[in-house]
Enzyme design. Structure first.
Site, short mmCIF file in Angstrom:
data_model
loop_
_atom_site.label_atom_id
_atom_site.label_comp_id
_atom_site.label_asym_id
_atom_site.label_seq_id
_atom_site.Cartn_x
_atom_site.Cartn_y
_atom_site.Cartn_z
N SER A 1 -15.42 15.14 58.18
CA SER A 1 -15.92 13.92 57.54
C SER A 1 -17.04 13.30 58.37
CB SER A 1 -14.83 12.92 57.21
OG SER A 1 -15.34 11.99 56.27
N HIS B 1 -22.69 0.92 64.30
CA HIS B 1 -23.77 -0.06 64.17
C HIS B 1 -23.56 -1.06 65.30
CE1 HIS B 1 -24.60 1.68 60.26
NE2 HIS B 1 -23.30 1.60 60.03
N CYS C 1 -10.61 14.20 57.85
CA CYS C 1 -9.74 14.80 56.84
C CYS C 1 -8.92 15.90 57.49
CB CYS C 1 -10.58 15.39 55.70
SG CYS C 1 -11.44 14.12 54.76
#
Length: 124
Positions: A63, A68, A83
């Site tokens: 995944s 940020h 996953c």
């Protein structure tokens, strides 16, 4: 219920401001966190904003990881979504927290892709 994956949403506070504003170091930390968790890195993209801040994504076979940063606030928003059962998103999240020198974090774990029966997915 059986989940396809686990998504850790982490709020990191009191982070080292110099680290948060260093694109190369943030990229290295994110890639290393994916590898330490047992993930297979596919693509990496990071951007340094002016006057400050870094955003980036590490695409993994399982995944993704994203970050940020707001150096002026000592804050980073981090997502680790994996996953399958092979990769532990908490290993990546804890490594990132340590490397950013966060004074504290809050997290939420979301189970993604909930099914009543176990689902067999190729390569996971």
């Amino acid at each position: 219920m059986h989940a396809l994956g686990r998504h850790i949403i982490a709020e990191l506070y009191g982070c080292d401001k110099e680290v948060l504003n260093n694109r190369e170091l943030i990229e290295k930390i994110m890639v290393e966190s994916a590898l330490k968790a047992g993930a297979e890195v596919r693509e990496v993209a990071f951007h340094k904003f002016s006057p400050q801040g870094v955003s980036g994504v590490v695409v993994i076979s399982e995944s993704h990881l994203t970050i940020h940063t707001w150096p002026e606030l000592g804050y980073a928003a981090v997502d680790v979504f994996t996953c399958g059962e092979r990769v532990d998103p908490w290993q990546a999240c804890n490594y990132i927290t340590e490397m950013l020198k966060a004074s504290h974090m809050t997290t939420t774990e979301v189970k993604r892709g909930l099914f009543e029966q176990p689902v067999k997915v190729a390569n996971l």
